[in-house]
Design an enzyme around this catalytic site. Structure first.
Site, PDB file in Angstrom:
ATOM      1  N   LYS A  26       0.836  -1.209   0.000  1.00 41.52           N
ATOM      2  CA  LYS A  26       0.000   0.000   0.000  1.00 41.52           C
ATOM      3  C   LYS A  26       0.872   1.262   0.000  1.00 41.52           C
ATOM      4  CE  LYS A  26      -2.094  -1.015   3.947  1.00 41.52           C
ATOM      5  NZ  LYS A  26      -1.517  -2.326   4.337  1.00 41.52           N
ATOM      6  N   ARG A 101      -9.638   1.197   8.223  1.00 40.69           N
ATOM      7  CA  ARG A 101      -9.305  -0.189   8.536  1.00 40.69           C
ATOM      8  C   ARG A 101     -10.456  -0.891   9.246  1.00 40.69           C
ATOM      9  NH1 ARG A 101      -3.328   0.715   8.760  1.00 40.69           N
ATOM     10  NH2 ARG A 101      -2.298  -1.296   8.792  1.00 40.69           N
ATOM     11  N   ARG A 139      11.467  -6.409   5.676  1.00 35.84           N
ATOM     12  CA  ARG A 139      11.374  -4.963   5.407  1.00 35.84           C
ATOM     13  C   ARG A 139      12.311  -4.159   6.307  1.00 35.84           C
ATOM     14  NH1 ARG A 139       5.582  -2.194   5.098  1.00 35.84           N
ATOM     15  NH2 ARG A 139       5.381  -2.891   7.273  1.00 35.84           N
ATOM     16  N   ARG A 171      10.995  -2.010  11.684  1.00 36.20           N
ATOM     17  CA  ARG A 171       9.888  -1.589  12.546  1.00 36.20           C
ATOM     18  C   ARG A 171       9.663  -2.627  13.632  1.00 36.20           C
ATOM     19  NH1 ARG A 171       4.907   0.068   8.669  1.00 36.20           N
ATOM     20  NH2 ARG A 171       3.828  -1.110  10.278  1.00 36.20           N
ATOM     21  N   ARG A 182      -1.344  -8.883  13.399  1.00 30.51           N
ATOM     22  CA  ARG A 182      -1.820  -7.871  12.437  1.00 30.51           C
ATOM     23  C   ARG A 182      -2.730  -8.532  11.400  1.00 30.51           C
ATOM     24  NH1 ARG A 182       3.782  -5.275  10.711  1.00 30.51           N
ATOM     25  NH2 ARG A 182       2.564  -3.798   9.487  1.00 30.51           N
TER      26      ARG A 182
HETATM   27  P1  AMP Z   1       0.794   0.532   9.020  1.00 30.45           P
HETATM   28  O1  AMP Z   1       1.983   1.439   9.010  1.00 30.45           O
HETATM   29  O2  AMP Z   1      -0.280   0.978   8.082  1.00 30.45           O
HETATM   30  O3  AMP Z   1       1.178  -0.915   8.818  1.00 30.45           O
HETATM   31  O4  AMP Z   1       0.149   0.627  10.482  1.00 30.45           O
HETATM   32  C1  AMP Z   1       0.896   0.248  11.632  1.00 30.45           C
HETATM   33  C2  AMP Z   1      -0.016   0.136  12.833  1.00 30.45           C
HETATM   34  O5  AMP Z   1      -0.608   1.403  13.103  1.00 30.45           O
HETATM   35  C3  AMP Z   1      -1.202  -0.815  12.684  1.00 30.45           C
HETATM   36  O6  AMP Z   1      -0.844  -2.169  12.944  1.00 30.45           O
HETATM   37  C4  AMP Z   1      -2.142  -0.256  13.761  1.00 30.45           C
HETATM   38  O7  AMP Z   1      -1.691  -0.606  15.064  1.00 30.45           O
HETATM   39  C5  AMP Z   1      -1.935   1.253  13.611  1.00 30.45           C
HETATM   40  N1  AMP Z   1      -2.871   1.814  12.609  1.00 30.45           N
HETATM   41  C6  AMP Z   1      -2.550   2.327  11.382  1.00 30.45           C
HETATM   42  N2  AMP Z   1      -3.649   2.740  10.745  1.00 30.45           N
HETATM   43  C7  AMP Z   1      -4.700   2.488  11.554  1.00 30.45           C
HETATM   44  C8  AMP Z   1      -6.102   2.670  11.444  1.00 30.45           C
HETATM   45  N3  AMP Z   1      -6.657   3.172  10.327  1.00 30.45           N
HETATM   46  N4  AMP Z   1      -6.883   2.288  12.491  1.00 30.45           N
HETATM   47  C9  AMP Z   1      -6.359   1.772  13.616  1.00 30.45           C
HETATM   48  N5  AMP Z   1      -5.031   1.556  13.781  1.00 30.45           N
HETATM   49  C10 AMP Z   1      -4.197   1.905  12.761  1.00 30.45           C
END
Ligand code: AMP
Length: 235
Positions: A26, A101, A139, A171, A182
């Site tokens: 994404k 999400r 990653r 990360r 996740r």
């Molecule tokens: P990402 O960088 O998109 O993989 O997001 C990393 C983490 O941030 C996710 O596993 C969630 O803990 C939190 N997070 C990101 N976007 C959202 C969202 N839209 N709603 C809730 N938690 C989020």
């Protein structure tokens, strides 16, 4: 000679949402579209990580949840997105990466955008679970936002960013154990979001994300163009 940026509003049907499991690509695809159209990529994961670095109360709360692969509560994320969408650079469009999400977030976004009459379109990137796991555990990120993978796209010097020589980081949530959590959250909550957009004609397309990056980008552009001309999205 560089080509002028295409006008996002001539090409894109409206704000674009990037949906997909962790590691689907994404962020990579959103960054490429951002460069092509000159519109911002708004990643809720990046915004939350910035809150963590800034030690805000949201950042402190998010830290514990993100480490476990759990979602941050909807009302807090919605408010954070609302603030970001109020910034002037979103005027000609934007790409939301990792939001919505949950069904609650999707419904909130629709209510918010109804005033602007904007048809939000969702692109879902599909990738098999075993490929996702390899992408997530391999990653590595640089502080300037470059994304590498030790298996498929390693830096020239181990652990160092090709662009600015900074040290690459993994990360905290890119481990195998957190990946499984996740994925659980993705299946339990985000699958409903995918079905939500799929059920609205002209607002949804899916692409295979297990292909070279440029092929995925090409297919996303094709899908966006088709949605732009979908009868439900014509003015
Ligand atoms: P990402 O960088 O998109 O993989 O997001 C990393 C983490 O941030 C996710 O596993 C969630 O803990 C939190 N997070 C990101 N976007 C959202 C969202 N839209 N709603 C809730 N938690 C989020």
């Amino acid at each position: 000679m560089p080509h002028p940026l295409p006008n996002a509003s001539d090409f894109l049907p409206g704000p674009v949402l990037m949906l997909g499991a962790p590691g689907a690509g994404k962020g990579t695809q959103a960054q490429l579209l951002m460069a092509e159209f000159g519109i911002p990529q708004i990643s809720t994961g990046d915004l939350l990580r910035q809150h963590r670095r800034d030690h805000t109360s949201l950042g402190l709360l998010a830290e514990g949840l993100m480490k476990k692969g759990e979602f941050v509560p909807d009302d807090l994320v919605n408010e954070m997105v609302s603030e970001r969408l109020a910034e002037p650079d979103t005027e000609h469009g934007y790409i939301l990466d990792g939001f919505p999400r949950t069904l609650n977030q999707a419904e909130w976004l629709d209510t918010k955008l109804v005033a602007y009459m904007l048809p939000v379109v969702a692109i879902c990137i599909n990738v098999d679970r075993d490929v996702l796991l390899k992408r997530i555990t391999g990653r590595r990120m640089s502080t300037n936002g470059c994304i590498y993978n030790i298996y498929t796209h390693p830096p020239k010097v181990d652990g160092i960013c090709d662009v600015d020589g900074s040290k690459l980081e993994q990360r905290a949530d890119d481990t195998e154990a957190v990946f499984h959590e996740r994925m659980k959250a993705f299946h339990q909550k985000t699958s409903a979001v995918i079905e939500y957009y799929r059920s609205h004609g002209g607002r949804f397309a899916e692409v295979n994300g297990d292909a070279p990056v440029e092929d995925v980008t090409h297919n996303i552009r094709k899908a966006l163009l088709a949605l732009r001309h979908h009868p439900d999205n014509s003015e």
